[in-house]
Design an enzyme around this catalytic site. Structure first.
Site, PDB file in Angstrom:
ATOM      1  N   ASP A 160      17.748  -7.843 -27.346  1.00  0.00           N
ATOM      2  CA  ASP A 160      16.992  -6.870 -26.553  1.00  0.00           C
ATOM      3  C   ASP A 160      17.041  -7.238 -25.069  1.00  0.00           C
ATOM      4  O   ASP A 160      16.199  -6.810 -24.298  1.00  0.00           O
ATOM      5  CB  ASP A 160      15.521  -6.859 -27.038  1.00  0.00           C
ATOM      6  CG  ASP A 160      14.819  -5.553 -26.733  1.00  0.00           C
ATOM      7  OD1 ASP A 160      15.449  -4.669 -26.138  1.00  0.00           O
ATOM      8  OD2 ASP A 160      13.630  -5.441 -27.061  1.00  0.00           O
ATOM      9  N   CYS A 213       3.397   1.418 -31.498  1.00  0.00           N
ATOM     10  CA  CYS A 213       3.107   2.320 -32.610  1.00  0.00           C
ATOM     11  C   CYS A 213       4.153   2.087 -33.696  1.00  0.00           C
ATOM     12  O   CYS A 213       5.327   1.871 -33.406  1.00  0.00           O
ATOM     13  CB  CYS A 213       3.166   3.769 -32.117  1.00  0.00           C
ATOM     14  SG  CYS A 213       3.125   5.000 -33.445  1.00  0.00           S
TER      15      CYS A 213
HETATM   16  C1  B12 Z   1      14.415   1.700 -24.816  1.00  0.00           C
HETATM   17  C2  B12 Z   1      13.910   1.175 -26.143  1.00  0.00           C
HETATM   18  C3  B12 Z   1      12.754   1.728 -26.668  1.00  0.00           C
HETATM   19  C4  B12 Z   1      12.155   3.024 -26.129  1.00  0.00           C
HETATM   20  C5  B12 Z   1      13.018   4.208 -26.643  1.00  0.00           C
HETATM   21  C6  B12 Z   1      13.300   4.105 -28.153  1.00  0.00           C
HETATM   22  C7  B12 Z   1      14.395   4.998 -28.664  1.00  0.00           C
HETATM   23  N1  B12 Z   1      14.331   5.355 -29.900  1.00  0.00           N
HETATM   24  O1  B12 Z   1      15.304   5.332 -27.921  1.00  0.00           O
HETATM   25  C8  B12 Z   1      10.702   2.959 -26.688  1.00  0.00           C
HETATM   26  C9  B12 Z   1       9.822   2.277 -25.661  1.00  0.00           C
HETATM   27  C10 B12 Z   1      10.097   4.297 -27.058  1.00  0.00           C
HETATM   28  C11 B12 Z   1      10.922   2.026 -27.877  1.00  0.00           C
HETATM   29  C12 B12 Z   1      10.083   1.989 -28.984  1.00  0.00           C
HETATM   30  C13 B12 Z   1      10.261   1.138 -30.045  1.00  0.00           C
HETATM   31  N2  B12 Z   1      11.123   0.117 -30.130  1.00  0.00           N
HETATM   32 CO1  B12 Z   1      12.566  -0.184 -28.854  1.00  0.00          CO
HETATM   33  N3  B12 Z   1      14.126  -0.470 -27.845  1.00  0.00           N
HETATM   34  C14 B12 Z   1      14.604   0.133 -26.799  1.00  0.00           C
HETATM   35  C15 B12 Z   1      15.959  -0.479 -26.415  1.00  0.00           C
HETATM   36  C16 B12 Z   1      15.749  -1.450 -25.250  1.00  0.00           C
HETATM   37  C17 B12 Z   1      17.042   0.549 -26.053  1.00  0.00           C
HETATM   38  C18 B12 Z   1      17.141   1.721 -27.056  1.00  0.00           C
HETATM   39  C19 B12 Z   1      18.017   2.825 -26.539  1.00  0.00           C
HETATM   40  O2  B12 Z   1      19.093   2.572 -26.035  1.00  0.00           O
HETATM   41  N4  B12 Z   1      17.544   4.068 -26.661  1.00  0.00           N
HETATM   42  C20 B12 Z   1      18.298   5.204 -26.293  1.00  0.00           C
HETATM   43  C21 B12 Z   1      18.688   5.993 -27.550  1.00  0.00           C
HETATM   44  C22 B12 Z   1      19.647   7.099 -27.129  1.00  0.00           C
HETATM   45  O3  B12 Z   1      19.373   5.087 -28.384  1.00  0.00           O
HETATM   46  P1  B12 Z   1      18.910   4.765 -29.886  1.00  0.00           P
HETATM   47  O4  B12 Z   1      17.470   4.875 -30.015  1.00  0.00           O
HETATM   48  O5  B12 Z   1      19.543   3.468 -30.260  1.00  0.00           O
HETATM   49  O6  B12 Z   1      19.532   6.012 -30.622  1.00  0.00           O
HETATM   50  C23 B12 Z   1      20.780   6.002 -31.255  1.00  0.00           C
HETATM   51  C24 B12 Z   1      20.786   6.896 -32.483  1.00  0.00           C
HETATM   52  O7  B12 Z   1      19.556   7.525 -32.616  1.00  0.00           O
HETATM   53  C25 B12 Z   1      22.031   7.726 -32.329  1.00  0.00           C
HETATM   54  N5  B12 Z   1      21.796   9.146 -32.303  1.00  0.00           N
HETATM   55  C26 B12 Z   1      21.159   9.798 -31.400  1.00  0.00           C
HETATM   56  N6  B12 Z   1      21.169  11.089 -31.690  1.00  0.00           N
HETATM   57  C27 B12 Z   1      21.828  11.255 -32.818  1.00  0.00           C
HETATM   58  C28 B12 Z   1      22.096  12.401 -33.531  1.00  0.00           C
HETATM   59  C29 B12 Z   1      22.794  12.267 -34.711  1.00  0.00           C
HETATM   60  C30 B12 Z   1      23.094  13.495 -35.475  1.00  0.00           C
HETATM   61  C31 B12 Z   1      23.228  10.980 -35.116  1.00  0.00           C
HETATM   62  C32 B12 Z   1      23.949  10.835 -36.334  1.00  0.00           C
HETATM   63  C33 B12 Z   1      22.917   9.834 -34.366  1.00  0.00           C
HETATM   64  C34 B12 Z   1      22.229  10.007 -33.213  1.00  0.00           C
HETATM   65  O8  B12 Z   1      22.673   7.423 -31.123  1.00  0.00           O
HETATM   66  C35 B12 Z   1      21.816   6.646 -30.322  1.00  0.00           C
HETATM   67  C36 B12 Z   1      22.653   5.648 -29.604  1.00  0.00           C
HETATM   68  O9  B12 Z   1      23.395   6.259 -28.598  1.00  0.00           O
HETATM   69  C37 B12 Z   1      16.354  -1.221 -27.753  1.00  0.00           C
HETATM   70  C38 B12 Z   1      17.190  -2.490 -27.579  1.00  0.00           C
HETATM   71  C39 B12 Z   1      18.646  -2.151 -27.294  1.00  0.00           C
HETATM   72  N7  B12 Z   1      19.186  -2.732 -26.256  1.00  0.00           N
HETATM   73  O10 B12 Z   1      19.247  -1.356 -27.993  1.00  0.00           O
HETATM   74  C40 B12 Z   1      14.964  -1.515 -28.395  1.00  0.00           C
HETATM   75  C41 B12 Z   1      14.863  -1.405 -29.906  1.00  0.00           C
HETATM   76  C42 B12 Z   1      15.556  -0.134 -30.316  1.00  0.00           C
HETATM   77  N8  B12 Z   1      13.434  -1.248 -30.124  1.00  0.00           N
HETATM   78  C43 B12 Z   1      12.982  -1.809 -31.185  1.00  0.00           C
HETATM   79  C44 B12 Z   1      11.653  -1.699 -31.668  1.00  0.00           C
HETATM   80  C45 B12 Z   1      11.206  -2.718 -32.705  1.00  0.00           C
HETATM   81  C46 B12 Z   1      10.813  -0.680 -31.196  1.00  0.00           C
HETATM   82  C47 B12 Z   1       9.473  -0.225 -31.785  1.00  0.00           C
HETATM   83  C48 B12 Z   1       9.372  -0.334 -33.298  1.00  0.00           C
HETATM   84  C49 B12 Z   1       8.320  -1.032 -31.120  1.00  0.00           C
HETATM   85  C50 B12 Z   1       6.929  -0.537 -31.476  1.00  0.00           C
HETATM   86  N9  B12 Z   1       6.468  -0.741 -32.674  1.00  0.00           N
HETATM   87  O11 B12 Z   1       6.237   0.004 -30.659  1.00  0.00           O
HETATM   88  C51 B12 Z   1       9.427   1.245 -31.296  1.00  0.00           C
HETATM   89  C52 B12 Z   1      10.139   2.164 -32.289  1.00  0.00           C
HETATM   90  C53 B12 Z   1      10.102   3.610 -31.873  1.00  0.00           C
HETATM   91  C54 B12 Z   1      11.321   4.351 -32.413  1.00  0.00           C
HETATM   92  N10 B12 Z   1      11.117   5.195 -33.395  1.00  0.00           N
HETATM   93  O12 B12 Z   1      12.424   4.111 -31.918  1.00  0.00           O
HETATM   94  C55 B12 Z   1      14.093  -2.509 -31.959  1.00  0.00           C
HETATM   95  C56 B12 Z   1      14.480  -1.633 -33.156  1.00  0.00           C
HETATM   96  C57 B12 Z   1      14.889  -2.399 -34.393  1.00  0.00           C
HETATM   97  C58 B12 Z   1      15.318  -1.451 -35.493  1.00  0.00           C
HETATM   98  N11 B12 Z   1      15.199  -1.905 -36.726  1.00  0.00           N
HETATM   99  O13 B12 Z   1      15.758  -0.342 -35.253  1.00  0.00           O
HETATM  100  C59 B12 Z   1      15.214  -2.637 -30.828  1.00  0.00           C
HETATM  101  C60 B12 Z   1      16.645  -2.569 -31.344  1.00  0.00           C
HETATM  102  C61 B12 Z   1      14.954  -3.988 -30.117  1.00  0.00           C
HETATM  103  C62 B12 Z   1      15.443  -5.176 -30.937  1.00  0.00           C
HETATM  104  N12 B12 Z   1      16.334  -5.977 -30.380  1.00  0.00           N
HETATM  105  O14 B12 Z   1      15.055  -5.397 -32.065  1.00  0.00           O
HETATM  106  N13 B12 Z   1      12.039   1.267 -27.726  1.00  0.00           N
HETATM  107  S1  SF4 Z   2       5.543   7.678 -34.675  1.00  0.00           S
HETATM  108 FE1  SF4 Z   2       6.078   8.783 -32.824  1.00  0.00          FE
HETATM  109  S2  SF4 Z   2       4.789   7.862 -31.268  1.00  0.00           S
HETATM  110 FE2  SF4 Z   2       4.865   6.410 -32.970  1.00  0.00          FE
HETATM  111  S3  SF4 Z   2       6.609   5.028 -32.517  1.00  0.00           S
HETATM  112 FE3  SF4 Z   2       7.376   6.684 -33.828  1.00  0.00          FE
HETATM  113  S4  SF4 Z   2       8.180   8.170 -32.348  1.00  0.00           S
HETATM  114 FE4  SF4 Z   2       6.805   6.827 -31.185  1.00  0.00          FE
END
Ligand code: B12
Ligand code: SF4
Ligand code: SF4
Length: 378
Positions: free
Chosen positions: A163, A270
């Site tokens: 991360d 959350c």
């Molecule tokens: C920024 C970030 C956040 C942001 C945005 C999260 C998000 N979902 O984007 C916020 C602050 C909201 C957040 C919250 C949380 N996070 Co966070 N976060 C990050 C971080 C630093 C970057 C994520 C990122 O690049 N987001 C941008 C989106 C675009 O990328 P993505 O979520 O990976 O989405 C991918 C897929 O969804 C896919 N995708 C998207 N659209 C579509 C559509 C289709 C059809 C398909 C097939 C795929 C697809 O492509 C995306 C990649 O390009 C990572 C660490 C890292 N460097 O990766 C940790 C990370 C994702 N977080 C983590 C955690 C633990 C959390 C929380 C659980 C913490 C909490 N309890 O509050 C929550 C979970 C919320 C959730 N449902 O994601 C862990 C997740 C572990 C896991 N098992 O997945 C990570 C990997 C950190 C780690 N090293 O462990 N986080």
């Molecule tokens: S339930 Fe909704 S508000 Fe809570 S971590 Fe997941 S996406 Fe975020």
């Protein structure tokens, strides 16, 4: 671009299987440190799952830019700044040939927030209860790298991140076979569930890659329905500006009033979209008596009022060495104040009026306290 066309472009069936075009011929894989040996050693060092992802233009990587353009990153400007590097690990380390993806279970035996029935409890996200995962996991990765360097027979380049780097960790974990990216956007392992920290070592050694994991969400949409703020705007797409994790941890300023009621008891992060996931019904648990992920006393389902009544020094002490230092005392108090107002918990509201610690006078905290007390009077 509207949601429908976005999903269409990224529709999962269009993803190609990487085996045929990205795998190297067997002969060029490193023979002194093989993928199998790396995985065995990773488990010995405390990782629960390990796989090797090939570097490559994985289609999911392209979504990141669109996600940023839609404004879903909110104030997380570091994501914008590093977008080019996040598009491909070879922009981070041009010599990268393999990504060693590692997963660490952080689930411990405590109820889910969805099982907590009283308003008075401060809900704190599971990942944040214990020691700071950045430190714990970085040490394990350093040990894995030391071991690899001893055996490799050649010098090689490597970078280890938990991360901490410009890497889309879930995408590489999926291509390493650790699990699939669920509709809640979390990486889900079919045997372990999704309470898994991800980390990775980019490395110039050619290691035999694994196959990507297959999507097993099926027709389920429970996470989208359960999210308290509708932050999962469509499957696999999370709008951070609505997500309670973002609002209570990443957002530095005032929590927009429109979302305060939805914060309810969520004092830090959350877990709802993971708690409702059927793959977490029997999720793996770290049962070690000295697990680093066990909650610190202050964060073990504390009543909101008790948390608020801690002095600033006590709070700082409890946060030290935990992942919750990210928000610090000021933002934690901001959140507790919102929880008090949103839940209407009497004991917490009384505590808001009685405690007079320096951080309570900070304008950010005072404004949220005023809001909470105003609500209780209204
Ligand atoms: C920024 C970030 C956040 C942001 C945005 C999260 C998000 N979902 O984007 C916020 C602050 C909201 C957040 C919250 C949380 N996070 Co966070 N976060 C990050 C971080 C630093 C970057 C994520 C990122 O690049 N987001 C941008 C989106 C675009 O990328 P993505 O979520 O990976 O989405 C991918 C897929 O969804 C896919 N995708 C998207 N659209 C579509 C559509 C289709 C059809 C398909 C097939 C795929 C697809 O492509 C995306 C990649 O390009 C990572 C660490 C890292 N460097 O990766 C940790 C990370 C994702 N977080 C983590 C955690 C633990 C959390 C929380 C659980 C913490 C909490 N309890 O509050 C929550 C979970 C919320 C959730 N449902 O994601 C862990 C997740 C572990 C896991 N098992 O997945 C990570 C990997 C950190 C780690 N090293 O462990 N986080
Ligand atoms: S339930 Fe909704 S508000 Fe809570 S971590 Fe997941 S996406 Fe975020
Ligand atoms: S709750 Fe259902 S749709 Fe959401 S991630 Fe879990 S299995 Fe997939």
């Amino acid at each position: 671009m509207d949601g429908a066309s976005l999903s269409l472009r990224l529709h999962r069936p269009s993803f190609h299987h990487p085996t045929s075009d990205i795998r190297h011929p067997v002969a060029i894989y490193n023979q002194l440190v093989t993928s199998e040996q790396v995985k065995l050693r990773a488990v010995e060092l405390g990782f629960d799952v390990c796989g090797i992802a090939p570097v490559g233009a994985h289609p999911e990587l392209t979504f990141f830019r669109e996600w940023l353009d839609r404004g879903y990153a909110g104030e997380m400007h570091y994501l914008q700044r590093s977008a080019d590097r996040r598009a491909d690990v070879r922009a981070v380390m041009p010599g990268a040939r393999s990504v060693i993806a590692l997963g660490t279970i952080y689930n411990v035996d405590r109820p889910y927030s969805t099982e907590v029935t009283d308003n008075a409890t401060a809900l704190i996200a599971r990942y944040a209860w214990g020691d700071d995962y950045h430190d714990v996991i970085q040490r394990r990765m350093d040990a894995l790298l030391d071991w690899m360097r001893e055996r490799a027979g050649v010098e090689f380049e490597a970078r280890a991140y938990v991360d901490t780097g410009p890497v889309q960790e879930r995408v590489y974990a999926q291509y390493a076979g650790l699990g699939w990216i669920g509709r809640n956007t979390c990486l889900i392992n079919p045997d372990l569930g999704s309470w898994i920290f991800l980390s990775e070592i980019l490395c110039s050694l050619p290691l035999e890659p694994d196959l990507p994991a297959l999507d097993q969400c099926g027709s389920c949409t429970l996470c989208l329905e359960a999210c308290p703020t509708g932050a999962l705007v469509e499957p696999h797409v999370l709008d951070s500006t609505r997500c309670l994790s973002y609002l209570t941890i990443e957002l530095k300023g005032s929590i927009p009033e429109a979302w305060r009621e939805s914060v309810a008891g969520h004092a830090y992060g959350c877990d709802v979209c993971q708690e409702v996931c059927p793959w977490n019904l029997r999720a793996a648990v770290d049962t070690q008596p000295a697990s680093p992920w066990l909650p610190r006393a202050a964060f073990d389902a504390p009543p909101l009022a008790r948390l608020w009544r801690m002095t600033d020094d006590e709070l700082r002490g409890a946060l030290k060495g935990s992942a919750m230092t990210r928000a610090g005392v000021k933002r934690l108090r901001r959140n507790i104040a919102v929880c008090a107002g949103a839940t209407g918990d009497e004991a917490a509201l009384v505590a808001l009026a009685e405690v007079d610690e320096p951080s309570c006078a900070e304008p950010l905290v005072a404004e949220h306290v005023d809001w909470a007390r105003g609500r209780s009077r209204g």
